[in-house]
Design a protein around this motif. Sequence first.
Motif, PDB file in Angstrom:
ATOM      1  N   GLN A  46     -88.767  82.336  43.620  1.00  0.00           N
ATOM      2  CA  GLN A  46     -88.972  82.814  42.268  1.00  0.00           C
ATOM      3  C   GLN A  46     -90.399  82.480  41.824  1.00  0.00           C
ATOM      4  O   GLN A  46     -91.031  81.580  42.377  1.00  0.00           O
ATOM      5  N   TYR A  51     -92.639  81.787  38.153  1.00  0.00           N
ATOM      6  CA  TYR A  51     -92.589  81.499  36.718  1.00  0.00           C
ATOM      7  C   TYR A  51     -94.008  81.420  36.169  1.00  0.00           C
ATOM      8  O   TYR A  51     -94.939  81.036  36.881  1.00  0.00           O
ATOM      9  N   GLN A  65     -96.202  79.755  32.854  1.00  0.00           N
ATOM     10  CA  GLN A  65     -96.165  78.840  31.723  1.00  0.00           C
ATOM     11  C   GLN A  65     -97.478  78.973  30.952  1.00  0.00           C
ATOM     12  O   GLN A  65     -98.548  78.629  31.455  1.00  0.00           O
ATOM     13  N   GLY A  81     -99.288  75.069  26.477  1.00  0.00           N
ATOM     14  CA  GLY A  81     -98.452  74.557  25.404  1.00  0.00           C
ATOM     15  C   GLY A  81     -97.053  75.131  25.383  1.00  0.00           C
ATOM     16  O   GLY A  81     -96.256  74.797  24.495  1.00  0.00           O
ATOM     17  N   HIS A  94     -93.460  76.837  27.676  1.00  0.00           N
ATOM     18  CA  HIS A  94     -92.498  76.457  28.689  1.00  0.00           C
ATOM     19  C   HIS A  94     -92.476  77.513  29.788  1.00  0.00           C
ATOM     20  O   HIS A  94     -92.896  78.657  29.569  1.00  0.00           O
ATOM     21  N   PRO A  95     -91.997  77.155  30.981  1.00  0.00           N
ATOM     22  CA  PRO A  95     -91.954  78.144  32.070  1.00  0.00           C
ATOM     23  C   PRO A  95     -91.039  79.315  31.730  1.00  0.00           C
ATOM     24  O   PRO A  95     -89.940  79.136  31.189  1.00  0.00           O
ATOM     25  N   PHE A 155     -89.387  82.849  33.488  1.00  0.00           N
ATOM     26  CA  PHE A 155     -89.099  83.538  34.744  1.00  0.00           C
ATOM     27  C   PHE A 155     -89.839  84.864  34.794  1.00  0.00           C
ATOM     28  O   PHE A 155     -89.842  85.641  33.824  1.00  0.00           O
ATOM     29  N   GLN A 191     -87.817  87.312  41.124  1.00  0.00           N
ATOM     30  CA  GLN A 191     -87.258  86.668  42.307  1.00  0.00           C
ATOM     31  C   GLN A 191     -87.390  87.623  43.481  1.00  0.00           C
ATOM     32  O   GLN A 191     -87.103  88.813  43.360  1.00  0.00           O
ATOM     33  N   PHE A 211     -96.239  79.259  38.685  1.00  0.00           N
ATOM     34  CA  PHE A 211     -95.492  78.431  39.620  1.00  0.00           C
ATOM     35  C   PHE A 211     -94.641  79.305  40.526  1.00  0.00           C
ATOM     36  O   PHE A 211     -93.953  80.219  40.055  1.00  0.00           O
ATOM     37  N   LYS A 266     -80.388  74.526  42.107  1.00  0.00           N
ATOM     38  CA  LYS A 266     -81.637  73.842  41.817  1.00  0.00           C
ATOM     39  C   LYS A 266     -82.837  74.654  42.291  1.00  0.00           C
ATOM     40  O   LYS A 266     -82.730  75.505  43.167  1.00  0.00           O
ATOM     41  N   LEU A 267     -83.984  74.345  41.704  1.00  0.00           N
ATOM     42  CA  LEU A 267     -85.248  74.916  42.122  1.00  0.00           C
ATOM     43  C   LEU A 267     -86.234  73.798  42.421  1.00  0.00           C
ATOM     44  O   LEU A 267     -86.167  72.723  41.822  1.00  0.00           O
ATOM     45  N   PHE A 319     -90.263  73.356  42.250  1.00  0.00           N
ATOM     46  CA  PHE A 319     -91.451  74.025  41.746  1.00  0.00           C
ATOM     47  C   PHE A 319     -92.676  73.634  42.564  1.00  0.00           C
ATOM     48  O   PHE A 319     -92.881  72.453  42.887  1.00  0.00           O
ATOM     49  N   GLY A 320     -93.490  74.654  42.890  1.00  0.00           N
ATOM     50  CA  GLY A 320     -94.757  74.389  43.530  1.00  0.00           C
ATOM     51  C   GLY A 320     -95.694  73.679  42.574  1.00  0.00           C
ATOM     52  O   GLY A 320     -95.380  73.456  41.405  1.00  0.00           O
ATOM     53  N   GLN A 321     -96.871  73.326  43.086  1.00  0.00           N
ATOM     54  CA  GLN A 321     -97.829  72.563  42.295  1.00  0.00           C
ATOM     55  C   GLN A 321     -98.405  73.379  41.139  1.00  0.00           C
ATOM     56  O   GLN A 321     -98.878  72.816  40.163  1.00  0.00           O
ATOM     57  N   ILE A 363    -103.427  77.021  37.918  1.00  0.00           N
ATOM     58  CA  ILE A 363    -103.858  77.158  36.534  1.00  0.00           C
ATOM     59  C   ILE A 363    -104.929  78.239  36.467  1.00  0.00           C
ATOM     60  O   ILE A 363    -106.003  78.099  37.063  1.00  0.00           O
TER      61      ILE A 363
END
Lengths: 111, 120
Positions: free
Chosen positions: A33, A35, A37, A40, A42-43, A45, A48, A88, A98-99, A101-103, A106
Amino acid sequence: GQQVMQIPQYQHVQEGEDFTTYCNSSTTLSNIQWYKQRPGGHPVFLIQLVKSGEVKKQKRLTFQFGEAKKNSSLHITATQTTDVGTYFCAPPGTSYGKLTFGQGTILTVHP
Amino acid sequence: SAVISQKPSRDICQRGTSLTIQCQVDSQVTMMFWYRQQPGQSLTLIATANQGSEATYESGFVIDKFPISRPNLTFSTLTVSNMSPEDSSIYLCSVGNPGQGAGSAKNIQYFGAGTRLSVL
């Protein structure tokens, strides 16, 4: 979980330039998937990918899943200031639902 | 999709105190998750909140420090106990229905707006 390496960590572009972020795994992924963000925020979606070699487009965003299902990419054509944020990738985590998340990459877009 | 209300949105706390964060969803969900995110960093899963049973914690996180409640299918709380400045972070709840939906709708997580916690 299925660990991934996401690159680059940062990307600064001029508005109108293209942008790509990559997600690489040492193991085969069942799906992945993406995402976004906003600063300020939130992630949220985006998409997928499930099938080998899958390519999906959302306006200026193109998502790819590698043939071996070990890598994925997100490409943005002609970036706009509204594209600013952290992107991400997120393959499945250690157990059901569960997921991991990659690093994150930015993205900064200069007008 | 799901609408998630998370509160407080931010707080400044003294070390040694505890803060409880609430996450309310507008529909019943199978799974609820709690994450921690340092500014500019990725998301780290703290635990999965299970309805009717104890939460499942990830490596490095323990129940005594982060007690979680999940009294029903639409609500969960995370408490950050005996806080220290190292607990300063953004805490996010998310929800998912991994067994439902088709195609790209499966296993999606929807996030609350987050709680920005500063510990002095």
